[in-house]
Design a protein around this motif. Structure first.
Motif, PDB file in Angstrom:
ATOM      1  N   HIS A   4       0.820  -1.207   0.000  1.00 57.44           N
ATOM      2  CA  HIS A   4       0.000   0.000   0.000  1.00 57.44           C
ATOM      3  C   HIS A   4       0.859   1.264   0.000  1.00 57.44           C
ATOM      4  CE1 HIS A   4      -2.829   2.948   1.998  1.00 57.44           C
ATOM      5  NE2 HIS A   4      -3.531   2.531   0.967  1.00 57.44           N
ATOM      6  N   GLN A   5       2.041   1.172   0.594  1.00 58.29           N
ATOM      7  CA  GLN A   5       2.959   2.316   0.642  1.00 58.29           C
ATOM      8  C   GLN A   5       3.826   2.409  -0.611  1.00 58.29           C
ATOM      9  OE1 GLN A   5       3.036   4.852   2.729  1.00 58.29           O
ATOM     10  NE2 GLN A   5       1.260   3.939   3.732  1.00 58.29           N
ATOM     11  N   GLY A   6       3.607   1.499  -1.558  1.00 61.46           N
ATOM     12  CA  GLY A   6       4.376   1.518  -2.796  1.00 61.46           C
ATOM     13  C   GLY A   6       5.804   1.040  -2.610  1.00 61.46           C
ATOM     14  N   ILE A   7       6.051   0.283  -1.545  1.00 65.23           N
ATOM     15  CA  ILE A   7       7.388  -0.258  -1.308  1.00 65.23           C
ATOM     16  C   ILE A   7       7.460  -1.627  -1.995  1.00 65.23           C
ATOM     17  CG2 ILE A   7       9.033  -1.032   0.456  1.00 65.23           C
ATOM     18  CD1 ILE A   7       7.646   1.024   2.368  1.00 65.23           C
ATOM     19  N   PRO A   8       8.353  -1.762  -2.996  1.00 71.07           N
ATOM     20  CA  PRO A   8       8.382  -3.013  -3.762  1.00 71.07           C
ATOM     21  C   PRO A   8       8.616  -4.226  -2.858  1.00 71.07           C
ATOM     22  CG  PRO A   8       9.721  -1.325  -4.830  1.00 71.07           C
ATOM     23  CD  PRO A   8       9.339  -0.783  -3.490  1.00 71.07           C
ATOM     24  N   GLN A   9       7.901  -5.329  -3.159  1.00 73.31           N
ATOM     25  CA  GLN A   9       7.979  -6.529  -2.308  1.00 73.31           C
ATOM     26  C   GLN A   9       9.365  -7.175  -2.342  1.00 73.31           C
ATOM     27  OE1 GLN A   9       5.644  -7.522  -0.155  1.00 73.31           O
ATOM     28  NE2 GLN A   9       3.921  -6.269  -0.806  1.00 73.31           N
ATOM     29  N   ASP A  10      10.192  -6.833  -3.354  1.00 79.22           N
ATOM     30  CA  ASP A  10      11.522  -7.456  -3.415  1.00 79.22           C
ATOM     31  C   ASP A  10      12.588  -6.637  -2.675  1.00 79.22           C
ATOM     32  OD1 ASP A  10      11.728  -5.328  -5.119  1.00 79.22           O
ATOM     33  OD2 ASP A  10      12.513  -6.484  -6.817  1.00 79.22           O
ATOM     34  N   LYS A  11      12.153  -5.624  -1.927  1.00 75.23           N
ATOM     35  CA  LYS A  11      13.109  -4.811  -1.154  1.00 75.23           C
ATOM     36  C   LYS A  11      13.290  -5.359   0.252  1.00 75.23           C
ATOM     37  CE  LYS A  11      13.746  -1.262  -3.978  1.00 75.23           C
ATOM     38  NZ  LYS A  11      15.067  -0.931  -4.519  1.00 75.23           N
ATOM     39  N   ARG A  12      14.517  -5.338   0.702  1.00 77.29           N
ATOM     40  CA  ARG A  12      14.762  -5.587   2.117  1.00 77.29           C
ATOM     41  C   ARG A  12      14.380  -4.306   2.859  1.00 77.29           C
ATOM     42  NH1 ARG A  12      20.505  -6.461   5.188  1.00 77.29           N
ATOM     43  NH2 ARG A  12      20.785  -4.312   4.521  1.00 77.29           N
ATOM     44  N   ILE A  13      13.681  -4.447   3.976  1.00 76.55           N
ATOM     45  CA  ILE A  13      13.331  -3.258   4.746  1.00 76.55           C
ATOM     46  C   ILE A  13      14.082  -3.267   6.073  1.00 76.55           C
ATOM     47  CG2 ILE A  13      11.035  -3.001   3.712  1.00 76.55           C
ATOM     48  CD1 ILE A  13      10.012  -4.004   6.606  1.00 76.55           C
ATOM     49  N   ARG A  14      14.209  -2.054   6.614  1.00 75.57           N
ATOM     50  CA  ARG A  14      14.828  -1.923   7.932  1.00 75.57           C
ATOM     51  C   ARG A  14      13.844  -1.183   8.826  1.00 75.57           C
ATOM     52  NH1 ARG A  14      20.349   1.495   9.399  1.00 75.57           N
ATOM     53  NH2 ARG A  14      20.254   1.058  11.636  1.00 75.57           N
TER      54      ARG A  14
END
Ligand SMILES: Nc1nc2c(c(=O)[nH]1)N[C@H]1C(S)=C(S)[C@@H](COP(=O)(O)O)O[C@H]1N2
Ligand SMILES: [Mo]
Length: 192
Positions: A111-121
């Motif tokens: 929903h936040q437009g953060i691609p699913q293939d990104k590692r998040i911190r």
């Protein structure tokens, strides 16, 4: 009392014929079933979130910073709770207990437009930080918790946001699953 309810399943497993008094027949079948049922019910499949009946928050105070390189934006509880809310009863290892409410982390990222293939911190108010890779987020469903028993959480209650893995809730309490990813007091989400 003779423990036919123990002997029977063992004998059955070993294919040994059991000569049992007539009156025990019923017990022989009933007890193993009841014992199995009890084990099944208590064996810890974790807690399963269900869709919440609660109204989304209308609190627009900023609580979460999203950082992507030089871009920064703030989100409020109202922004986060625009997604479907889920309720789950659980015991948090830090001592909170009750009905936790939140949104699925992957749904939130999407929903936040953060691609699913990104590692998040994720970074907490006490500077504790975790990284979550795409495969970790696929393996376990992370719930981004916004409330406990219907109420938003302050920093003393591990708020304003915390991460839990409902499926691991029971094993975390038993001490058989790690909960290093159960970060609380989340203040920032970063990705690059
Ligand atoms: N904000 C925040 N979340 C946190 C931590 C922390 O120090 N701060 N510790 C993590 C770790 S390493 C574990 S094992 C669990 C429980 O932490 P505790 O052992 O310090 O109680 O919470 C996790 N979440
Ligand atoms: Mo830990």
């Amino acid at each position: 009392m003779q423990p036919w309810f123990l002997i029977y399943p063992l004998a059955f497993a070993k294919r040994i014929p059991v000569k049992k008094p007539l009156g025990y027949r019923k017990h022989c079948l009933r007890w193993p079933l009841l014992i199995l049922l009890g084990l099944f019910a208590s064996s810890g499949f974790g807690a399963t979130p269900v869709p919440s009946q609660q109204e989304p928050s209308d609190n627009h105070a900023y609580i979460l910073l999203i950082t992507h390189h030089q871009d920064q934006r703030w989100l409020s509880l109202a922004d986060i709770e625009t997604l479907p809310l889920y309720d789950v009863e659980l015991e948090h290892p830090e001592g909170l207990e009750g009905r936790f409410t939140g949104v699925w982390l992957n749904a939130f990222l999407e929903h936040q437009g953060i691609p699913q293939d990104k590692r998040i911190r994720l970074i907490a108010h006490d500077d504790y930080t975790i990284f979550l890779s795409p495969s970790e987020r696929d393996q376990k469903r992370y719930l981004l918790v916004t409330r406990l028993n219907g109420q938003p959480l302050n920093k003393q209650q591990l708020g304003p946001l915390l991460l839990v893995v409902p499926a691991d809730a029971e094993s975390v309490i038993k001490g058989t699953s790690p909960h290093t990813r159960w970060i609380w007091s989340i203040r920032e989400l970063r990705y690059s």
